[in-house]
Design a protein around this motif. Structure first.
Motif, PDB file in Angstrom:
ATOM      1  N   UNK A  99      40.661  68.509  63.044  1.00 37.15           N
ATOM      2  CA  UNK A  99      42.018  68.133  62.603  1.00 37.15           C
ATOM      3  C   UNK A  99      42.205  66.614  62.719  1.00 37.15           C
ATOM      4  N   UNK A 100      41.712  66.046  63.834  1.00 39.94           N
ATOM      5  CA  UNK A 100      41.853  64.600  64.015  1.00 39.94           C
ATOM      6  C   UNK A 100      41.101  63.814  62.936  1.00 39.94           C
ATOM      7  N   UNK A 101      39.994  64.379  62.467  1.00 39.15           N
ATOM      8  CA  UNK A 101      39.195  63.639  61.464  1.00 39.15           C
ATOM      9  C   UNK A 101      39.664  63.912  60.029  1.00 39.15           C
ATOM     10  N   UNK A 102      40.696  64.769  59.873  1.00 39.14           N
ATOM     11  CA  UNK A 102      41.162  65.077  58.508  1.00 39.14           C
ATOM     12  C   UNK A 102      41.566  63.842  57.696  1.00 39.14           C
ATOM     13  N   UNK A 103      42.280  62.871  58.295  1.00 45.19           N
ATOM     14  CA  UNK A 103      42.609  61.675  57.490  1.00 45.19           C
ATOM     15  C   UNK A 103      41.360  60.981  56.944  1.00 45.19           C
ATOM     16  N   UNK A 104      40.284  60.976  57.728  1.00 47.06           N
ATOM     17  CA  UNK A 104      39.040  60.344  57.274  1.00 47.06           C
ATOM     18  C   UNK A 104      38.464  61.093  56.078  1.00 47.06           C
ATOM     19  N   UNK A 105      38.464  62.411  56.201  1.00 51.42           N
ATOM     20  CA  UNK A 105      37.900  63.205  55.096  1.00 51.42           C
ATOM     21  C   UNK A 105      38.774  63.101  53.846  1.00 51.42           C
ATOM     22  N   UNK A 106      40.074  62.916  54.058  1.00 50.18           N
ATOM     23  CA  UNK A 106      40.959  62.746  52.900  1.00 50.18           C
ATOM     24  C   UNK A 106      40.616  61.445  52.172  1.00 50.18           C
ATOM     25  N   UNK A 107      40.359  60.401  52.965  1.00 51.93           N
ATOM     26  CA  UNK A 107      39.941  59.126  52.350  1.00 51.93           C
ATOM     27  C   UNK A 107      38.602  59.312  51.644  1.00 51.93           C
ATOM     28  N   UNK A 108      37.722  60.094  52.264  1.00 51.23           N
ATOM     29  CA  UNK A 108      36.412  60.363  51.655  1.00 51.23           C
ATOM     30  C   UNK A 108      36.572  61.069  50.295  1.00 51.23           C
ATOM     31  N   UNK A 109      37.553  61.978  50.204  1.00 55.06           N
ATOM     32  CA  UNK A 109      37.832  62.661  48.926  1.00 55.06           C
ATOM     33  C   UNK A 109      38.151  61.623  47.853  1.00 55.06           C
ATOM     34  N   UNK A 112      34.880  59.487  47.041  1.00 56.88           N
ATOM     35  CA  UNK A 112      33.778  60.182  46.367  1.00 56.88           C
ATOM     36  C   UNK A 112      34.188  60.790  45.029  1.00 56.88           C
ATOM     37  N   UNK A 113      35.472  61.065  44.863  1.00 55.73           N
ATOM     38  CA  UNK A 113      35.915  61.709  43.622  1.00 55.73           C
ATOM     39  C   UNK A 113      35.564  63.185  43.585  1.00 55.73           C
ATOM     40  N   UNK A 114      35.131  63.741  44.725  1.00 54.80           N
ATOM     41  CA  UNK A 114      34.784  65.167  44.756  1.00 54.80           C
ATOM     42  C   UNK A 114      36.052  66.005  44.820  1.00 54.80           C
ATOM     43  N   UNK A 115      36.000  67.235  44.294  1.00 56.15           N
ATOM     44  CA  UNK A 115      37.194  68.086  44.376  1.00 56.15           C
ATOM     45  C   UNK A 115      37.523  68.427  45.834  1.00 56.15           C
ATOM     46  N   UNK A 116      38.825  68.557  46.107  1.00 58.04           N
ATOM     47  CA  UNK A 116      39.294  68.830  47.465  1.00 58.04           C
ATOM     48  C   UNK A 116      38.721  70.146  47.996  1.00 58.04           C
ATOM     49  N   UNK A 117      38.651  71.155  47.104  1.00 54.26           N
ATOM     50  CA  UNK A 117      38.168  72.471  47.523  1.00 54.26           C
ATOM     51  C   UNK A 117      36.725  72.384  48.026  1.00 54.26           C
ATOM     52  N   UNK A 118      35.936  71.560  47.367  1.00 55.37           N
ATOM     53  CA  UNK A 118      34.529  71.423  47.737  1.00 55.37           C
ATOM     54  C   UNK A 118      34.403  70.806  49.144  1.00 55.37           C
ATOM     55  N   UNK A 182      28.364  67.672  49.130  1.00 50.53           N
ATOM     56  CA  UNK A 182      28.771  66.287  48.886  1.00 50.53           C
ATOM     57  C   UNK A 182      27.944  65.639  47.773  1.00 50.53           C
ATOM     58  N   UNK A 183      26.962  66.361  47.264  1.00 52.23           N
ATOM     59  CA  UNK A 183      26.084  65.795  46.243  1.00 52.23           C
ATOM     60  C   UNK A 183      26.656  65.922  44.846  1.00 52.23           C
ATOM     61  N   UNK A 184      25.842  65.544  43.861  1.00 49.83           N
ATOM     62  CA  UNK A 184      26.300  65.511  42.466  1.00 49.83           C
ATOM     63  C   UNK A 184      25.794  66.681  41.650  1.00 49.83           C
TER      64      UNK A 184
ATOM     65  N   UNK B 435      26.452  67.172  28.166  1.00 51.43           N
ATOM     66  CA  UNK B 435      25.551  66.543  29.133  1.00 51.43           C
ATOM     67  C   UNK B 435      26.198  66.615  30.514  1.00 51.43           C
ATOM     68  N   UNK B 436      25.442  66.229  31.508  1.00 50.79           N
ATOM     69  CA  UNK B 436      25.991  66.196  32.866  1.00 50.79           C
ATOM     70  C   UNK B 436      26.197  64.741  33.282  1.00 50.79           C
ATOM     71  N   UNK B 437      27.411  64.458  33.689  1.00 50.91           N
ATOM     72  CA  UNK B 437      27.698  63.087  34.110  1.00 50.91           C
ATOM     73  C   UNK B 437      27.364  62.940  35.586  1.00 50.91           C
ATOM     74  N   UNK B 438      26.979  61.724  35.967  1.00 50.94           N
ATOM     75  CA  UNK B 438      26.701  61.427  37.369  1.00 50.94           C
ATOM     76  C   UNK B 438      27.828  60.547  37.912  1.00 50.94           C
ATOM     77  N   UNK B 439      28.072  60.638  39.207  1.00 49.57           N
ATOM     78  CA  UNK B 439      29.132  59.845  39.823  1.00 49.57           C
ATOM     79  C   UNK B 439      28.837  58.349  39.651  1.00 49.57           C
TER      80      UNK B 439
END
Lengths: 230, 569
Positions: A99-109, A112-118, A182-184, B435-439
């Motif tokens: 819970x304490x690290x949630x703000x960090x992970x929110x910034x990470x979201x 990174x542009x990753x979806x929140x659910x992921x 966290x990958x692409x 195609x697949x885009x990369x970050x």
């Protein structure tokens, strides 16, 4: 039901022994995160290969979460409480760290542009993994009262486990599993691996709870047999 | 023994039945009699035969290319094909053959499973220089004879062709599709050389105007043609059409006339044979936009949330946790307060980082040039699209164009893996790119199409002062329009979508070309320097900041800059 509620009510997430762990975790993971914060830039600069601090933040966050969770175990082994209370408090500490690290992970979201659910599903894995190590730490604390022995055993076990799971029992390696989240790459072909990862950690927690409960009960019986009180 | 043989036959027949029921690639014709220009779109005619039940397939044409760093890159073009039982179907498409060392692969797929394929070795018949086609002319060196029915039906098929020499062939033999393809190729820089001679004008010169021959008559540089004999040679004479000119003459007689058609031209030779040296032309081929789009996208700034705000909030949080932790050993409820503060801060940070300006998945630039000629029925639209991806995901781009291709990224983006792009022909004018885009990666594409002119422009110089008429038929506003008359520019301003504007020239403010160029915003100036032309007069120059070529998604920030030029009023 009532006893569980009472156990939750008695959780003290911040104890003198654990407070420094929370602050240490936030400081050590916060530094790479602050360095990873991007600033507005031209696209030609953004798409050039460059050293990114994001993987360093992720690696530090995973490694330190595991280490601090592991350290909660021996700290709880010293408590004179019922097994249920100790388990609830221990898992409560792991949850509080997350819970304490949630703000960090929110910034990470955002970075990174990753979806929140992921990210949420990945953090759930990290909590399960941390809980496993916290229970292992508890078992070590109960089995070996000497702090130097505890230190040697818990870190030897952690290092062997992390390195070993790169080659065998790979779903139990947090770096491999979380690099998928966290990958692409597409996760379409990884569902079996991920299911195995979450399932094995769930089963591991269940078995460790049973085992540490047995150890705690045995310790309580020994204390009572020696004329002491809980 | 006989029974064993019978069972053997039955077994073989049963084993062969599914194979025979599958569709087969009967033949593949490539280029013009097999000749093609590497790198240019090349026509491919694939004949399929199907004996099984009615089914839908994908026809896929691909070529695997390795660059000097041994990275492989594949060009894939797909098209959905429905085959009836017993059907024999001929499919024609254009594919860019980039390498002569690697075979072109033609395959039939059903649900991404390959059914059959064939490979065409292309190292034998490639051409070093653009191809010259010959229609009803005798054998000539470096000329590829072609039957009129084999002429392409799409203008894009002509990309590797620089010149067509047209002999004694009735233009009425061309279908409507072939005619528009020929006109499209001329507009974007093709050269049609027509040789005449005895009875030519009567037979093939549209002497009797009809609906069928009207297109041909309009292409010719002369009217009222007649063939005369001069020194025992049949020699064509005629009246010069407006805009046409004589480019070669001998003994005071015109030998070759030229009529510009868009960026291309039609040359009419007064004799039955080609002159030894046809007049050359300055290389007016439009400059490529590949580097321009790479520069334009590279200069685009992606906004990120302020580091100071996020850093400050996180620092305050850590200090708060530190102080709160010291107090929590005395007051237990502070732990709950710290947890709530962490959750609240997460919500605040999430909302800040997901504000509309920061939450785009793509940042894109669309630059283009729409070339319109007042006396041509079609306009040539070239568009380049560059996109920066913030996240990795499967992408689907819909493009309204006759041809679309991936542009190789510049050096600054070349270090990243690009992956393959599958272009699917959805309809004759729609392509789907998958195609697949990369970050944090970029992609570039270019598209071309022939379309009806978006803007009409006329100048009535018969009245004083001259009257300007502009009709913006597009669905976007024509911005910052200027009119060029002689060496001067006149500011016309904005012309709303679907609107006609009439103004006397005297009402428009005059501006020098240098002053006008300096006043352009950076993006417009870059596009103008790439494609602008200050030679045509009268001419209209304007900008469309909305483009219907690339379908746009909600989570995309896009900058559109399309230069519109209308030559001749």
């Amino acid at each position: 039901m009532r006893s569980a509620r009472e156990a939750i009510a008695r959780i003290e997430p911040i104890m003198p022994t654990t407070w420094s762990a929370y602050v240490g975790y936030l400081v050590l993971t916060g530094i790479p995160l602050l360095m990873a914060l991007p600033s507005s830039a031209r696209i030609d600069a953004l798409s050039e290969p460059r050293l990114s601090m994001v993987p360093i933040f992720v690696t530090a966050a995973i490694a330190l979460f595991t280490i601090y969770s592991l350290n909660f175990g021996p700290a709880h082994a010293k408590l004179r409480r019922s097994p249920q209370e100790i388990h609830t408090s221990l898992l409560g500490h792991v949850g509080f760290l997350m819970v304490l690290s949630l703000p960090y992970w929110t910034v990470f979201v955002g970075i990174s542009g990753l979806p929140l659910a992921r990210i949420a599903v990945a953090l759930f894995y990290l909590v399960l993994y941390g809980s496993c190590w916290a229970l292992i730490g508890l078992a070590i604390g109960l089995r070996w009262p000497s702090e130097i022995t505890q230190f040697n055993i818990k870190y030897a076990l952690l290092i062997v486990s992390v390195i070993g799971t790169f080659f065998a029992l790979r779903p139990l390696n947090p770096f491999l599993v979380l690099s998928l989240w966290f990958g692409e790459g597409s996760l379409k072909e990884q569902w079996g691996f991920l299911l195995l990862a979450y399932g094995s950690l769930g089963a591991g927690i269940f078995l460790l709870l049973r085992w540490t409960a047995t150890l705690l009960n045995k310790r309580d019986q020994d204390i009572i047999a020696e004329g002491g009180t809980l | 023994m006989r029974r064993i043989c019978a069972w053997g036959f039955v077994t073989v027949a049963l084993a062969a039945a599914p194979v025979l029921a599958q569709p087969q690639i009967e033949s593949v014709e490539l280029g013009f009699n097999g000749r093609f220009l590497p790198g240019a779109l090349t026509p491919l005619v694939v004949t399929l035969r199907h004996r099984g039940p009615a089914q839908s397939f994908y026809l896929e044409v691909s070529q695997e290319i390795r660059d000097f760093t041994e990275r492989s890159f594949s060009e894939r073009l797909r098209m959905s094909v429905s085959l009836a039982p017993g059907a024999r179907k001929t499919i024609s498409l254009d594919f860019p053959i980039r390498s002569v060392g690697v075979p072109v692969r033609v395959a039939l797929l059903a649900e991404n499973r390959e059914i059959t394929h064939t490979e065409i070795v292309v190292r034998e018949r490639w051409s070093e220089t653009p191809i010259t086609l010959g229609l009803a002319v005798g054998q000539m060196p470096s000329l590829e004879p072609i039957a009129p029915e084999k002429l392409p039906k799409r203008w894009t098929s002509y990309e590797g062709v620089s010149r067509i020499v047209w002999g004694r062939l009735d233009p009425a033999r061309l279908s409507a599709e072939q005619r528009s393809a020929l006109l499209g190729w001329l507009v974007c820089g093709g050269e049609l050389v027509i040789v005449s001679g005895e009875n030519w004008y009567e037979q093939f010169g549209a002497a009797q105007p009809s609906v069928e021959s009207a297109w041909w008559a309009l292409l010719l540089p002369i009217t009222n043609g007649r063939v005369v004999r001069h020194h025992e040679t049949a020699w064509l004479e005629g009246d010069l059409r407006p805009g046409a000119r004589v480019v070669v003459s001998a003994a005071g007689r015109p030998v070759v006339w030229e009529r510009p058609v868009g960026q291309g031209r039609v040359l009419l030779v007064a004799l039955a044979t080609l002159p030894e040296q046809l007049p050359g032309r300055s290389p007016e081929r439009a400059p490529e936009g590949d580097q321009a789009i790479i520069r334009a996208l590279g200069a685009l700034v992606v906004p990120f949330p302020a580091r100071e705000v996020i850093g400050g909030l996180l620092l305050a949080f850590v200090i708060g946790v530190g102080i709160g932790g010291m107090l929590a050993t005395y007051r237990r409820r502070i732990s709950l307060g710290i947890a709530l503060a962490a959750v609240a801060l997460s919500v605040v940070l999430f909302q800040y980082q997901h504000r509309p300006e920061f939450s785009h998945e793509r940042y894109a630039v669309h630059i283009g040039v729409v070339r319109i000629w007042s006396d041509e029925p079609i306009a040539w639209e070239q568009d380049w699209y560059g996109v920066f991806f913030r996240r990795s995901q499967d992408e689907l781009f819909l493009v309204t164009a006759d041809s679309v291709r991936a542009v190789k990224p510049g050096l600054w983006a070349a270090a990243r893996p690009v992956g393959e792009v599958i272009a699917e022909i959805v309809s004759p004018q729609t392509r789907a790119l998958r195609f697949r885009s990369m970050r944090d990666s970029v992609r570039f594409f270019s598209a071309e199409r022939m379309a009806e002119p978006l803007v009409q422009f006329t100048v009535n110089e018969a009245v004083t002062p001259p009257q300007i008429r502009v009709y913006n038929r597009s669905s976007a506003v024509l911005q910052d329009a200027v009119v060029r008359m002689g060496q001067e520019l006149y500011r016309l301003g904005t012309v709303a979508a679907q609107t006609e504007l009439r103004r006397p020239l005297s009402e428009l403010s005059r501006v020098s070309p240098a002053e006008w160029l300096t006043s352009l915003p950076e993006g417009q100036r870059m596009v103008w320097q790439q494609w602008g032309d200050m030679n045509a007069s009268p001419a209209l120059i304007g900008w469309l900041e909305d483009g219907s070529v690339w379908a746009k998604t909600d989570r995309e920030a896009r900058t559109v800059l399309r230069l519109v030029t209308v030559s001749g009023g």
